[in-house]
Motif scaffolding. Sequence first.
Motif, PDB file in Angstrom:
ATOM      1  N   UNK A   1       0.862  -1.185   0.000  1.00 28.59           N
ATOM      2  CA  UNK A   1       0.000   0.000   0.000  1.00 28.59           C
ATOM      3  C   UNK A   1       0.896   1.233   0.000  1.00 28.59           C
ATOM      4  N   UNK A   2       0.796   2.056  -1.036  1.00 25.86           N
ATOM      5  CA  UNK A   2       1.744   3.154  -1.216  1.00 25.86           C
ATOM      6  C   UNK A   2       1.156   4.494  -0.782  1.00 25.86           C
ATOM      7  N   UNK A   3       2.046   5.433  -0.509  1.00 26.34           N
ATOM      8  CA  UNK A   3       1.607   6.794  -0.168  1.00 26.34           C
ATOM      9  C   UNK A   3       2.143   7.752  -1.227  1.00 26.34           C
ATOM     10  N   UNK A   4       1.240   8.322  -2.007  1.00 25.18           N
ATOM     11  CA  UNK A   4       1.673   9.246  -3.047  1.00 25.18           C
ATOM     12  C   UNK A   4       1.410  10.695  -2.693  1.00 25.18           C
ATOM     13  N   UNK A   5       0.350  10.938  -1.887  1.00 20.91           N
ATOM     14  CA  UNK A   5       0.000  12.327  -1.580  1.00 20.91           C
ATOM     15  C   UNK A   5      -0.340  12.506  -0.107  1.00 20.91           C
TER      16      UNK A   5
ATOM     17  N   UNK B   1       6.165  26.305 -16.085  1.00 23.09           N
ATOM     18  CA  UNK B   1       7.026  25.534 -15.178  1.00 23.09           C
ATOM     19  C   UNK B   1       6.263  24.247 -14.868  1.00 23.09           C
ATOM     20  N   UNK B   2       6.947  23.107 -14.993  1.00 26.24           N
ATOM     21  CA  UNK B   2       6.247  21.825 -14.880  1.00 26.24           C
ATOM     22  C   UNK B   2       6.868  20.946 -13.804  1.00 26.24           C
ATOM     23  N   UNK B   3       5.987  20.335 -13.043  1.00 23.31           N
ATOM     24  CA  UNK B   3       6.381  19.386 -11.997  1.00 23.31           C
ATOM     25  C   UNK B   3       6.428  17.984 -12.615  1.00 23.31           C
ATOM     26  N   UNK B   4       7.437  17.211 -12.253  1.00 22.89           N
ATOM     27  CA  UNK B   4       7.513  15.844 -12.793  1.00 22.89           C
ATOM     28  C   UNK B   4       6.346  15.004 -12.279  1.00 22.89           C
ATOM     29  N   UNK B   5       5.986  15.237 -11.031  1.00 29.22           N
ATOM     30  CA  UNK B   5       4.846  14.530 -10.436  1.00 29.22           C
ATOM     31  C   UNK B   5       4.965  13.016 -10.536  1.00 29.22           C
ATOM     32  N   UNK B   6       6.201  12.505 -10.379  1.00 29.19           N
ATOM     33  CA  UNK B   6       6.357  11.066 -10.174  1.00 29.19           C
ATOM     34  C   UNK B   6       5.507  10.723  -8.967  1.00 29.19           C
TER      35      UNK B   6
ATOM     36  N   UNK C   1      12.153  10.264   4.156  1.00 29.64           N
ATOM     37  CA  UNK C   1      11.129  10.101   3.120  1.00 29.64           C
ATOM     38  C   UNK C   1      10.373  11.407   2.992  1.00 29.64           C
ATOM     39  N   UNK C   2      10.331  11.918   1.775  1.00 32.80           N
ATOM     40  CA  UNK C   2       9.693  13.213   1.555  1.00 32.80           C
ATOM     41  C   UNK C   2       8.179  13.105   1.557  1.00 32.80           C
ATOM     42  N   UNK C   3       7.538  14.141   2.066  1.00 32.57           N
ATOM     43  CA  UNK C   3       6.104  14.291   1.858  1.00 32.57           C
ATOM     44  C   UNK C   3       5.941  14.888   0.460  1.00 32.57           C
ATOM     45  N   UNK C   4       4.773  14.796  -0.100  1.00 29.85           N
ATOM     46  CA  UNK C   4       4.529  15.415  -1.406  1.00 29.85           C
ATOM     47  C   UNK C   4       4.803  16.920  -1.334  1.00 29.85           C
ATOM     48  N   UNK C   5       4.449  17.519  -0.207  1.00 33.98           N
ATOM     49  CA  UNK C   5       4.627  18.966  -0.055  1.00 33.98           C
ATOM     50  C   UNK C   5       6.106  19.340  -0.126  1.00 33.98           C
ATOM     51  N   UNK C   6       6.947  18.595   0.572  1.00 27.12           N
ATOM     52  CA  UNK C   6       8.381  18.906   0.514  1.00 27.12           C
ATOM     53  C   UNK C   6       8.892  18.681  -0.900  1.00 27.12           C
ATOM     54  N   UNK C   7       8.431  17.607  -1.500  1.00 31.34           N
ATOM     55  CA  UNK C   7       8.903  17.274  -2.845  1.00 31.34           C
ATOM     56  C   UNK C   7       8.562  18.387  -3.827  1.00 31.34           C
TER      57      UNK C   7
ATOM     58  N   UNK D   1       4.596  32.244  -6.349  1.00 33.93           N
ATOM     59  CA  UNK D   1       4.286  33.530  -5.743  1.00 33.93           C
ATOM     60  C   UNK D   1       5.342  33.835  -4.701  1.00 33.93           C
ATOM     61  N   UNK D   2       6.004  34.961  -4.849  1.00 27.05           N
ATOM     62  CA  UNK D   2       7.105  35.344  -3.961  1.00 27.05           C
ATOM     63  C   UNK D   2       8.123  34.214  -3.833  1.00 27.05           C
ATOM     64  N   UNK D   3       8.347  33.512  -4.925  1.00 26.32           N
ATOM     65  CA  UNK D   3       9.353  32.461  -4.899  1.00 26.32           C
ATOM     66  C   UNK D   3       8.847  31.137  -4.376  1.00 26.32           C
ATOM     67  N   UNK D   4       7.640  31.102  -3.859  1.00 28.31           N
ATOM     68  CA  UNK D   4       7.098  29.864  -3.315  1.00 28.31           C
ATOM     69  C   UNK D   4       6.138  29.240  -4.327  1.00 28.31           C
ATOM     70  N   UNK D   5       6.378  27.969  -4.624  1.00 29.40           N
ATOM     71  CA  UNK D   5       5.508  27.256  -5.553  1.00 29.40           C
ATOM     72  C   UNK D   5       4.106  27.209  -4.964  1.00 29.40           C
ATOM     73  N   UNK D   6       3.117  27.683  -5.719  1.00 34.39           N
ATOM     74  CA  UNK D   6       1.772  27.752  -5.148  1.00 34.39           C
ATOM     75  C   UNK D   6       1.116  26.391  -4.957  1.00 34.39           C
ATOM     76  N   UNK D   7       1.097  25.532  -5.991  1.00 34.72           N
ATOM     77  CA  UNK D   7       0.517  24.213  -5.726  1.00 34.72           C
ATOM     78  C   UNK D   7       1.368  23.473  -4.701  1.00 34.72           C
ATOM     79  N   UNK D   8       0.738  22.843  -3.745  1.00 32.59           N
ATOM     80  CA  UNK D   8       1.495  22.178  -2.687  1.00 32.59           C
ATOM     81  C   UNK D   8       1.377  20.669  -2.752  1.00 32.59           C
ATOM     82  N   UNK D   9       0.378  20.182  -3.460  1.00 34.45           N
ATOM     83  CA  UNK D   9       0.188  18.737  -3.517  1.00 34.45           C
ATOM     84  C   UNK D   9      -0.593  18.437  -4.799  1.00 34.45           C
ATOM     85  N   UNK D  10      -0.969  17.184  -4.986  1.00 32.72           N
ATOM     86  CA  UNK D  10      -1.591  16.795  -6.258  1.00 32.72           C
ATOM     87  C   UNK D  10      -3.038  17.280  -6.393  1.00 32.72           C
ATOM     88  N   UNK D  11      -3.572  17.914  -5.376  1.00 33.60           N
ATOM     89  CA  UNK D  11      -4.918  18.484  -5.551  1.00 33.60           C
ATOM     90  C   UNK D  11      -4.836  19.840  -6.237  1.00 33.60           C
ATOM     91  N   UNK D  12      -3.720  20.527  -6.090  1.00 32.02           N
ATOM     92  CA  UNK D  12      -3.592  21.834  -6.733  1.00 32.02           C
ATOM     93  C   UNK D  12      -2.640  21.790  -7.925  1.00 32.02           C
TER      94      UNK D  12
END
Lengths: 155, 743
Positions: free
Chosen positions: A35-39, B178-183, B265-271, B669-680
């Motif tokens: 079970x993976x965590x992507x988001x 500007x494009x995120x790889x979104x692996x 292990x990175x969170x999506x937000x850090x990534x 915005x002000x150097x900070x990427x606005x989308x923070x996760x895959x919902x935005x």
Amino acid sequence: MMQTTINNKLYIIDETLLEQSLVYYLREELGLTGTKIGCDIGVCGSCTVLVDMQALRSCKLKLKDIIDKSVITIEGVAAEDGSLHPLQQAFIDCGAIQCGFCTPGMVLFALALLHKNPAPSRAEIRAAINANLCRCTGYQQIIDAVQQAAKAMTR
Amino acid sequence: MDKNMDKAFRNDAWAKVTGTAKYTDDYTLPGMLHAAPVYPNCASARILKIDPSDALKAEGVVAVFTAKDIPGSVKFGQIIKDYPTLAEEFVRTTGDVLALVVARSRAQAIAGSREVRVELEMRRALLDPEEALLPDAPLINPEHGSNICNLHHVRTGDIAEGEKHSDLILEQTFTTSRIEHAYLEPESALCHLRPDGVMEVLGSMQHPFSTRRFVASTLGLKLSEVEVKTVPMGGGFGGKDDTAALVCARAALCAWLLKKPVKLTYTREWSMRESYKRHPYKLQYRAGFKKDGKIQFVKVRMLADGGAYCSVSPWVTWRSTVQCCGAYEVPNVHADVYAVYTNNPFSGAMRGFGSPQVNFAIEQLIEMAGEKLGLDELQIRRVNMVKQGSTTITGQVLDTHVVSLSQAMDTVLKEIDYEKKRKNCSFGNPMHEQWYGIGFAISYRGMSLGAEGVDFNSAIINVQPDGSVLIETGVHENGQGSESAMILIASEELGIPKELIRYRMPSTSNIPDGGTTVASRGTLLGGGAVVKAAEILKSILASALDLPEISLKAGNVCTKEGKKLLTWNEAIRLCYSKQIYPYAFGTFQAPKVSWDEATGQGNAYFTWVYACQAVELSVDPKTKKVTLINMVAAHDVGKAINPALAKGQFYGGMAMGAGYALWEDLPVEKGLVKPTNLHTYRIARAKDLPEMKAILIEHPDPNSPSGAKGIGEPTNELMAPAIANAIYRATGVRYPNQPLRIK
Ligand code: FES
Ligand code: FES
């Protein structure tokens, strides 16, 4: 006493754990790392598990949500003797797997679909797996795989 | 799946489909600790103080590390060493890491990271590349001496001459997102110091050797004292090089200082905050055409926003330079391509590597010119496209391989029935309930690294006494199936079933550095090395048999002419009994290329691939919603080693290309990427996409030992301009800026 079934095994859940996130419980406590965590916010579907044959996102669930229910993770899909479910075989044969990170969630999501609708059209499959993200495949061969599995299973 | 379609082959499919495949975060080690990064809240500042005392009191926190704790070099980089493992004196972008908090659990590390007190003195942030070029702009990396990270040129012919002969001169500026790889798998690393003194690294990264350099440099160790092992990776698309290597270096730093295993292990937000992106470009074209459509000259200035660090900007923008006129013959060219430092998130490699931006512009520009000249989009391309024996804008003659551009274009247009359907296009007709449009784009692409880098690779074929085979190459599996392709190539070369061949888990300590698996070079370079190793193995078997030459077929060792001598197993047993090891080390070096940086002339790439993609779509005149109806692609792949997997690359590339046109964007915005996760940050979902068709064109390349050329990147460089062209024919409006938002 609280209990739940995960991949056909009974687990007793301590009351203090009811608020714990399901995905971390599966991965860290039970070692079910398929079970993976992507988001971690309920958007990508990588963490999909079946709860009473319903595909749900385990990062949005707590242990209290699975009490007295039956959970199936990707580790519980193949038969006990290790032989693959026709859906898993179809994923392999159709090239539906690239990096594989979305694969467990996709397989479980498709399994829930086929449970409800054993002969879905391509459009129905597409609509169903819309819930889960895959960055590698463009979904085409995942849809191929679900279609092929549906055929194999109703044969 | 259609009956006569080849079944896909993947050596890792079983593990991935049963959930037993172990990605980095799936591993645990006894006594393992967890790290979490601390980020600044601005894009440019002087660091005054980092106070860990509160964090150190937090539950479970074991240590807080800053740049001062780094035993080796603080900064590293593949081209320019400007990328800090931990920020030392200055904050240059919001993705800089100020400190690492290590705790017994990940949750505790994250909680602890909030307790680190940071004092910053804000500085002026440069967020627009044009502003960064102004004479009074502060220097982002003062040791570089300029905010121009790099500048490439092409100078061909004489622009003034071209102007003189032009009947039409067109000027147009394009911008790309500007494009995120979104692996789907965020970065992760697990490091521990082994009892033998080696720092062992497991990581979600696409370049083990680059990671090894990052780790060794950070810790001040020799390369032999770091071993990077490869585990399955949840997608890369060019995005898991620098940042991912640095995540490994940070985990290794903590593990080194604490002498305990550490996972990061990175969170999506850090990534999303920290990882590098595809460069946003501004492309300013001025081009001249004769009445018959012939391009007379192209003058172009491109500005790539490189962000705070160099990464591989010089290589990415180099490809944009070489391919700045698209797949067309142009006699007079004047190109200046800049990568510029800003305080934005940094930019680096992403699938396509400098070509998606150029194609988005040039494939629209050519049609705009055609229309003004009264030529349709097919005619104007046919007049100008490269053909067998054409000379490219850098002076390279395309005669070492089959130039299949017109074949690719004709194939796609026929499959999609273009000429008939184009008559149905709406061009914004108010009488149409749904606006219909069809469009396409073509490209050529130099294969592998070209003059961007050193291009060689190696492979080991190690036959065991029972006839089973272990192979490995310096190519890294990114999820695209390169290990499977290597197994298939070996199986064909050795004439034995693929089931006898196992790809050995690669490690940087087993095989020499094979360079990065970017530029779709995996199959070409790795496959080339496997073919060479197989040749060496054949000569070993021949000498065991006291023959000058043998051939391998259907599990048998045969004479050169194909007459069976003995079985594979008998031959291998014979080798071992004669104390001859059936072990071969093969290398493949890409043919020489050349480049003159001042004039931008040379044989930039040793071979090229050709492609066309087309799309049908509709636009709702009221809601302006774009619906994709059909997508078709044809690519010359040289030789398809694993057709079902190659097609998978087509589909994934087309999907990502559609996102590039329509949905994906990372506003800052002000150097900070606005989308923070895959919902935005919106990547294509299944319902966003139509059914797709993939057509493989095969012209085995004489420069590639296996005949294959590679396919990962070309598939991702065409759908965006094809969609832009289709949207034009649906709405009657040209959209030169990404993402395409219909007005
Ligand atoms: S990790 Fe649960 S939906 Fe993404
Ligand atoms: S196979 Fe990589 S995300 Fe689906």
